[in-house]
Design a protein around this motif. Structure first.
Motif, mmCIF file in Angstrom:
data_model
loop_
_atom_site.group_PDB
_atom_site.id
_atom_site.type_symbol
_atom_site.label_atom_id
_atom_site.label_comp_id
_atom_site.label_asym_id
_atom_site.label_seq_id
_atom_site.Cartn_x
_atom_site.Cartn_y
_atom_site.Cartn_z
ATOM 1 N N GLY A 1 41.627 44.079 34.568
ATOM 2 C CA GLY A 1 41.119 42.719 34.439
ATOM 3 C C GLY A 1 39.629 42.723 34.201
ATOM 4 O O GLY A 1 38.977 43.774 34.177
ATOM 5 N N SER A 2 39.052 41.547 34.025
ATOM 6 C CA SER A 2 37.635 41.415 33.738
ATOM 7 C C SER A 2 36.815 41.399 35.029
ATOM 8 O O SER A 2 37.360 41.344 36.135
ATOM 9 N N THR B 1 39.986 49.797 42.587
ATOM 10 C CA THR B 1 40.091 48.777 41.540
ATOM 11 C C THR B 1 41.535 48.592 41.092
ATOM 12 O O THR B 1 42.020 47.466 40.901
ATOM 13 N N SER C 1 33.609 47.272 38.109
ATOM 14 C CA SER C 1 34.525 46.127 38.130
ATOM 15 C C SER C 1 33.847 44.870 38.656
ATOM 16 O O SER C 1 34.173 43.752 38.239
ATOM 17 N N LEU D 1 43.405 45.027 41.132
ATOM 18 C CA LEU D 1 43.724 44.329 39.881
ATOM 19 C C LEU D 1 45.102 44.679 39.325
ATOM 20 O O LEU D 1 45.608 43.964 38.444
ATOM 21 N N ASP E 1 35.066 38.883 35.969
ATOM 22 C CA ASP E 1 35.345 37.584 36.590
ATOM 23 C C ASP E 1 36.653 37.613 37.367
ATOM 24 O O ASP E 1 36.758 37.006 38.448
ATOM 25 N N ASP E 2 37.651 38.321 36.823
ATOM 26 C CA ASP E 2 38.930 38.448 37.529
ATOM 27 C C ASP E 2 38.719 39.158 38.864
ATOM 28 O O ASP E 2 39.252 38.737 39.898
ATOM 29 N N PHE E 3 37.945 40.224 38.829
ATOM 30 C CA PHE E 3 37.703 40.999 40.047
ATOM 31 C C PHE E 3 36.951 40.160 41.077
ATOM 32 O O PHE E 3 37.317 40.121 42.255
ATOM 33 N N ARG E 4 35.898 39.482 40.624
ATOM 34 C CA ARG E 4 35.101 38.676 41.563
ATOM 35 C C ARG E 4 35.915 37.530 42.146
ATOM 36 O O ARG E 4 35.762 37.169 43.325
ATOM 37 N N SER E 5 36.786 36.935 41.353
ATOM 38 C CA SER E 5 37.587 35.815 41.858
ATOM 39 C C SER E 5 38.551 36.281 42.951
ATOM 40 O O SER E 5 38.894 35.517 43.857
ATOM 41 N N LYS E 6 39.005 37.531 42.854
ATOM 42 C CA LYS E 6 39.901 38.082 43.876
ATOM 43 C C LYS E 6 39.149 38.537 45.119
ATOM 44 O O LYS E 6 39.640 38.392 46.249
#
Length: 615
Positions: free
Chosen positions: A572-573, A563, A348, A567, A575-580
């Motif tokens: 999610g992608s 994960t 992720s 999420l 990028d979604d994971f890293r942004s969170k």
């Protein structure tokens, strides 16, 4: 035959070209007198140095607000160098005089002392009893010697009583040319190139120089051995002068503890069960792993290997989030996850992951509570298996623990640093010089391996030595024992990157009482490649230390969560994971005032009793 005082040559029956009686040097008597002058000069300067130290010590209270301890040390070392240069100049003048006298008698390059059968005896090295294994000695400046001869250990900095290497010569024709042509009493100080110029073979012995032991070294003319035999006046409480010298393991300490007790049958049985599963599933695992390694391998056929379980997952996330904050490429990494949840988290956040349920399915998902406990040892065995598989599939690799942050990609160093290309395996210096880790002090949580026959056998032997890992609760101790043997037996070229280098700091620098390294790091005065939070009791402390170091990049909502929990059901992608999960800036907080911190933490408690605040 009457023995003369050492340094006085008997008259040789051979005559020189001018018909006069000649010894090994026509200036032997002058040399003898000059040597005593040199000794007198040395004594004078030694007294001066002692006075200098005393003066500096007595006045330290007056200077402490103006001159740092580093400046004082530099002044002392400068004085030492000045004294040594003067002594060397005196001695080299003597050597050159005797070489010139020798060449006048025998012709340039000639000698009547190339073999023990043609040379006189001395009180120090009698020819008739020692002439085939010890005939003379010399000294070499330690930094000069190790710049030319590098057995791979992290050498200690030279200091008073341990700044020179003692060279022993087994034959007259092994001596330096200048030495052969002279009759200098004692042990001359030579350059490393001079001292080694006629050596066909060189054995390097690393000897304790702490000054704390009543230690002796015996060199016995015998069928050659490449190991040391260790004897001690040992008792259950340690050393006892009332006891006879008895053979002990190299792990026996002066407090009576033996760090190298052999594994028990129970240890062996556990290891055999472990190996049975590995051998039964090896081909299947390799087939699954091969395409993943092909994807992540660098153009130079290298991969970066990490091992993680759910209990350590936030450290893995911090490594990735920290690397991304510096725009560092993590595409060459494969994570060997020991549970499915960790594999999902690794993927992720953008890493390649592999979970082998056959070998890792029974391993604990929780973090170790402390160094060496049952969970810790289980993870050590997982680390041995994963590097064995990568080696079997033909890749160079960098293995690193999850409690690391990058400032630069370390693969670049191992691929391009010219002085490191000759070594098979390269390790971070652990920094702790325990007898368990002698002589390498290699850190098993950060090392680079070039794939070849020597390293393949090294890793296979380590796998087969799993019972020692179980018995000692230490992957590191077992690994260094194998390094020791295979360096000697197969010429495995080992290099430990000294703790005195700035590129690879870790727990040694973190816990340094002076705090010099960490303060320089925080001030931006040095440029490390990585930082490894080793020498730390458990994961909880590592997390707090990274926060205080201003190297923590994981948001709280992602710590110890799967994960799916992060999420949601829809996923999610990357990028979604890293942004969170990944903070845009480091999350600083104070915890302990006696540990390094990017900013002062005066209101925080101590973690180590009695230790001074870092700032």
């Amino acid at each position: 035959m009457m023995q003369l005082p050492h340094g006085v040559s008997p008259v040789n029956s051979k005559r020189g070209r001018n018909g006069a009686n000649s010894s090994s040097s026509s200036s032997g008597g002058v040399g003898y007198v000059l040597s005593h002058i040199i000794i007198g000069v040395f004594s004078f300067f030694l007294g001066t140095l002692t006075t200098l130290y005393a003066g500096l010590d007595c006045s330290s209270q007056l200077l402490q607000n103006h001159v740092s301890s580093m400046v004082i040390e530099q002044a002392v070392q400068a004085k030492v160098k000045e004294i040594r240069k003067e002594l060397e100049a005196h001695q080299m003048e003597l050597v050159n005089q005797q070489v010139e006298a020798h060449d006048k008698l025998h012709g340039e390059g000639g000698t009547d002392c190339a073999d023990t059968t043609t040379c006189h005896s001395s009180q120090l090295f009698p020819t008739d009893t020692m002439g085939r294994f010890a005939v003379s000695m010399a000294r070499v400046d330690k930094p000069d010697f190790v710049s030319l001869i590098d057995p791979g250990v992290p050498f200690d900095a030279p200091g008073i009583g341990g700044s020179e290497v003692l060279m022993l010569y087994g034959r007259k024709n092994a001596q330096p040319t200048k030495y052969i042509k002279t009759d200098i009493p004692g042990s001359p100080l030579l350059s490393a190139e001079e001292a080694l110029e006629n050596c066909e073979y060189l054995h390097v012995v690393l000897n304790d120089h702490s000054g704390m032991r009543k230690q002796c070294l015996a060199i016995v003319p015998q069928y050659e051995s490449f190991h040391l035999f260790n004897f001690m006046r040992a008792s259950k409480k340690g050393t006892d002068m009332a006891e006879p010298l008895v053979q002990v393991s190299r792990g026996y300490t002066n407090k009576g503890r033996d760090f190298f007790a052999p594994p028990t049958w129970e240890d062996k049985a556990k290891h055999w069960d472990f190996m049975r599963t590995f051998m039964d599933t090896m081909d299947e695992v390799k087939a699954e792993l091969a395409p993943i390694l092909k994807q992540v391998a660098s153009p130079k056929n290298s991969v970066i290997v990490m091992v993680c379980n759910m209990g350590q997952s936030e450290l893995l996330l911090n490594f990735v989030c920290s690397a991304k904050s510096r725009n560092l490429d993590v595409s060459n990494i494969i994570v060997f996850a020991t549970d499915q949840e960790t594999a999902d988290l690794a993927e992720s956040v953008g890493l390649k992951a592999y979970y082998d349920h056959r070998n890792f399915g029974d391993l604990p998902a929780e973090a170790a509570k402390r160094y060496g406990d049952r969970r810790f040892v289980a993870m050590m065995m997982a680390k041995v298996i994963c590097v064995q598989l990568v080696s079997m599939l033909g890749y160079d690799f960098l293995f690193q623990d999850v409690d690391i942050v990058w400032y630069r990609n370390p693969l670049d160093y191992f691929h391009t640093e010219p002085s490191m290309q000759k070594f098979d395996v390269l390790f971070q210096d652990d920094g702790g010089f325990s007898v368990r880790y002698s002589p390498y002090s290699a850190n098993s949580g950060f090392y680079y391996v070039r794939n070849n026959k020597r390293t393949q056998h090294f890793l296979t032997t380590l796998l087969l030595t799993g019972d020692v890992i179980i018995a000692t609760n230490s992957h590191q101790q077992a690994m260094i024992a194998v390094l020791n043997e295979q360096s000697s037996l197969y010429g495995l070229k080992v290099k430990v990157l000294s703790r005195d280098m700035e590129e690879f700091p870790g727990g040694y620098q973190w816990n340094q009482k002076s705090g010099q390294y960490m303060k320089a790091l925080f001030a931006g005065k040095i440029n490390p490649i990585i930082f490894h939070m080793s020498w730390t009791l458990n994961k909880d402390n590592k997390l707090l230390y990274f926060r205080q170091m201003n190297e923590w990049f994981v948001n709280d909502q992602c710590i110890q969560h799967t994960t799916q929990e992060i999420l949601g059901e829809g996923g999610g992608s990357v990028d979604d994971f890293r942004s969170k999960c990944c903070a845009t800036e480091a999350l600083f907080s104070c915890h302990y005032r006696d540990k390094p911190s990017k900013h002062p933490c005066p209101d925080s408690p101590n973690i180590d009793k009695g230790r001074a605040p870092f700032w």
